[in-house]
Design a protein around this motif. Structure first.
Motif, short mmCIF file in Angstrom:
data_model
loop_
_atom_site.label_atom_id
_atom_site.label_comp_id
_atom_site.label_asym_id
_atom_site.label_seq_id
_atom_site.Cartn_x
_atom_site.Cartn_y
_atom_site.Cartn_z
N SER A 89 35.56 56.17 34.16
CA SER A 89 36.40 57.26 34.66
C SER A 89 37.08 56.85 35.96
CB SER A 89 35.54 58.51 34.90
OG SER A 89 34.56 58.26 35.89
N PHE A 90 38.02 57.68 36.39
CA PHE A 90 38.72 57.41 37.65
C PHE A 90 37.75 57.48 38.83
CE2 PHE A 90 40.96 59.05 41.39
CZ PHE A 90 41.90 58.05 41.58
N VAL A 91 36.85 58.45 38.79
CA VAL A 91 35.88 58.59 39.88
C VAL A 91 34.95 57.38 39.92
CG1 VAL A 91 33.99 60.00 40.78
CG2 VAL A 91 36.01 61.09 39.77
N GLY A 92 34.52 56.92 38.75
CA GLY A 92 33.66 55.74 38.71
C GLY A 92 34.37 54.50 39.21
N SER A 93 35.66 54.37 38.88
CA SER A 93 36.42 53.22 39.35
C SER A 93 36.56 53.24 40.87
CB SER A 93 37.80 53.22 38.69
OG SER A 93 38.58 52.15 39.17
N VAL A 94 36.85 54.42 41.43
CA VAL A 94 37.00 54.52 42.88
C VAL A 94 35.66 54.24 43.57
CG1 VAL A 94 37.51 56.10 44.78
CG2 VAL A 94 38.96 56.08 42.75
N ALA A 95 34.58 54.78 43.02
CA ALA A 95 33.27 54.55 43.62
C ALA A 95 32.89 53.07 43.60
CB ALA A 95 32.21 55.38 42.89
N ARG A 96 33.19 52.41 42.49
CA ARG A 96 32.89 50.98 42.41
C ARG A 96 33.74 50.20 43.41
NH1 ARG A 96 31.03 47.05 38.75
NH2 ARG A 96 32.20 45.09 38.84
N SER A 97 35.01 50.56 43.53
CA SER A 97 35.89 49.87 44.47
C SER A 97 35.39 50.02 45.90
CB SER A 97 37.32 50.41 44.35
OG SER A 97 37.83 50.19 43.06
N LEU A 98 34.96 51.22 46.26
CA LEU A 98 34.44 51.43 47.61
C LEU A 98 33.14 50.64 47.83
CD1 LEU A 98 35.06 55.26 48.05
CD2 LEU A 98 36.37 53.37 49.03
N GLY A 99 32.30 50.58 46.81
CA GLY A 99 31.05 49.85 46.95
C GLY A 99 31.25 48.36 47.17
N VAL A 100 32.10 47.74 46.36
CA VAL A 100 32.34 46.31 46.53
C VAL A 100 33.13 46.03 47.80
CG1 VAL A 100 32.17 45.82 44.07
CG2 VAL A 100 34.39 46.38 45.05
N THR A 101 33.92 47.00 48.26
CA THR A 101 34.63 46.83 49.53
C THR A 101 33.65 46.76 50.69
OG1 THR A 101 36.58 47.98 48.68
CG2 THR A 101 36.34 47.84 51.06
N VAL A 102 32.64 47.60 50.66
CA VAL A 102 31.61 47.55 51.71
C VAL A 102 30.90 46.20 51.70
CG1 VAL A 102 29.43 48.56 52.48
CG2 VAL A 102 31.31 50.04 51.76
N LEU A 103 30.59 45.70 50.51
CA LEU A 103 29.95 44.39 50.42
C LEU A 103 30.85 43.28 50.96
CD1 LEU A 103 28.25 44.61 46.89
CD2 LEU A 103 27.19 44.88 49.13
N ALA A 104 32.15 43.37 50.67
CA ALA A 104 33.07 42.36 51.17
C ALA A 104 33.17 42.41 52.69
CB ALA A 104 34.45 42.56 50.54
N LEU A 105 33.18 43.61 53.25
CA LEU A 105 33.22 43.73 54.71
C LEU A 105 31.96 43.14 55.34
CD1 LEU A 105 34.72 47.30 55.21
CD2 LEU A 105 35.81 45.10 55.69
N LEU A 106 30.82 43.39 54.74
CA LEU A 106 29.59 42.80 55.25
C LEU A 106 29.63 41.27 55.18
CD1 LEU A 106 26.90 45.23 53.75
CD2 LEU A 106 27.71 45.11 56.12
N ALA A 107 30.18 40.76 54.07
CA ALA A 107 30.30 39.30 53.95
C ALA A 107 31.24 38.73 55.01
CB ALA A 107 30.79 38.94 52.55
N LEU A 108 32.31 39.45 55.30
CA LEU A 108 33.23 38.99 56.35
C LEU A 108 32.55 38.97 57.71
CD1 LEU A 108 36.56 40.79 55.37
CD2 LEU A 108 36.14 38.34 55.34
N LEU A 109 31.79 40.02 58.01
CA LEU A 109 31.11 40.08 59.30
C LEU A 109 30.07 38.98 59.43
CD1 LEU A 109 30.65 43.95 59.70
CD2 LEU A 109 32.29 42.47 60.89
N VAL A 110 29.32 38.75 58.37
CA VAL A 110 28.27 37.73 58.43
C VAL A 110 28.86 36.33 58.55
CG1 VAL A 110 26.40 36.67 57.10
CG2 VAL A 110 26.59 39.15 57.20
N SER A 111 30.00 36.11 57.90
CA SER A 111 30.58 34.76 57.88
C SER A 111 31.49 34.47 59.07
CB SER A 111 31.39 34.56 56.59
OG SER A 111 32.50 35.45 56.54
N MET A 112 31.74 35.44 59.93
CA MET A 112 32.66 35.21 61.05
C MET A 112 32.26 34.05 61.95
SD MET A 112 34.13 38.87 62.37
CE MET A 112 35.46 39.68 61.47
#
Length: 255
Positions: A89-112
């Motif tokens: 669903s659209f809601v599931g797609s948005v929720a997944r996008s937000l979840g992986v975005t948080v993981l990507a931000l954490l990866a950016l912070l850790v790798s800085m």
């Protein structure tokens, strides 16, 4: 200032001045150069902080609003007979996008800290952005046409090609970063460079959405064709019953 540029730079400059650990560093650098290094570092810090925000906002906007329309367009023109099973669903797609975005931000912070090593700064950020693009765009490309089971199968079997597409798109996303970062050197044209960078980011992610849509729908079409070939052609009805010898004999003996 445009997009609060001047207040952000002023606040960053004040933060650099208020940091006591850097006071001796500023004095030492100021003795080597005639210009104050904080006049350059403050805009640079604002650019480095704003770039991930621009990338994420552009990616999420494209994934939420443009990617579904582009996927439907590809499906209608290239795969008109492909059944839409609507496995997400659209809601599931948005929720997944937000979840992986948080993981990507954490990866950016850790790798800085690793970005200080010259080769890694050219490798790690595109890899992280590529992984994020792959996770978001591949899910959205299959959301309407594939079932949940088909989507999981395709993402598992095509993980490396999809990740490769995402990484290439991540390197394409480095071009807007150069335009955006040039605002440090050309502050007078900053009000032009910011919309230009946003437009290029959106264009890159729209191209990524089309690329993922073509690849994923083609992979889905091949998967269904393979499963249909294994299952064999569907029969119209049960096979005709074969009578026993007694039934055949009674049929011939009846008038």
């Amino acid at each position: 200032g445009y997009f609060y540029w001047a207040p952000a730079v002023a606040w960053t400059r004040d933060a650099l001045d208020a940091w006591p650990l850097l006071a001796s560093v500023w004095g030492w650098i100021g003795g080597l150069f005639s210009a104050d290094p904080r006049n350059f570092l403050a805009p640079l810090a604002v650019v480095l902080a704003a770039t991930p925000v621009l990338v994420l906002v552009s990616l999420l906007v494209v994934a939420a609003f443009m990617a579904p329309a582009l996927t439907r367009l590809v499906g209608e023109r290239r795969f008109p007979g492909l059944e839409q099973k609507k496995g997400a669903s659209f809601v599931g797609s948005v929720a997944r996008s937000l979840g992986v975005t948080v993981l990507a931000l954490l990866a950016l912070l850790v790798s800085m800290p690793l970005w200080l090593i010259p080769p890694l700064v050219l490798v790690l950020p595109p890899l992280i952005w590529g992984w994020l693009t792959y996770r978001v765009m591949s899910f959205d490309a299959l959301a309407e046409h594939a079932s949940a089971e088909e989507r999981a199968e395709l993402l598992r079997t095509h993980r490396l090609p999809l990740l490769g597409i995402g990484v290439l798109c991540g390197y394409l996303g480095a071009a807007p970063s150069i335009v955006w970062a040039s605002g440090v050197l050309f502050a007078a044209a900053f009000f032009v460079l910011v919309p230009l960078a946003i437009w290029i980011y959106t264009l890159v992610f729209a191209f990524s959405a089309l690329w993922f849509a073509h690849y994923c729908l083609d992979a889905l079409n091949q998967l269904r064709a393979q499963r249909a070939a294994v299952a064999g052609p569907p029969s119209d009805g049960p096979p005709p019953a074969i009578g026993t010898d007694r039934d055949i004999a009674s049929q011939w003996s009846s008038p």
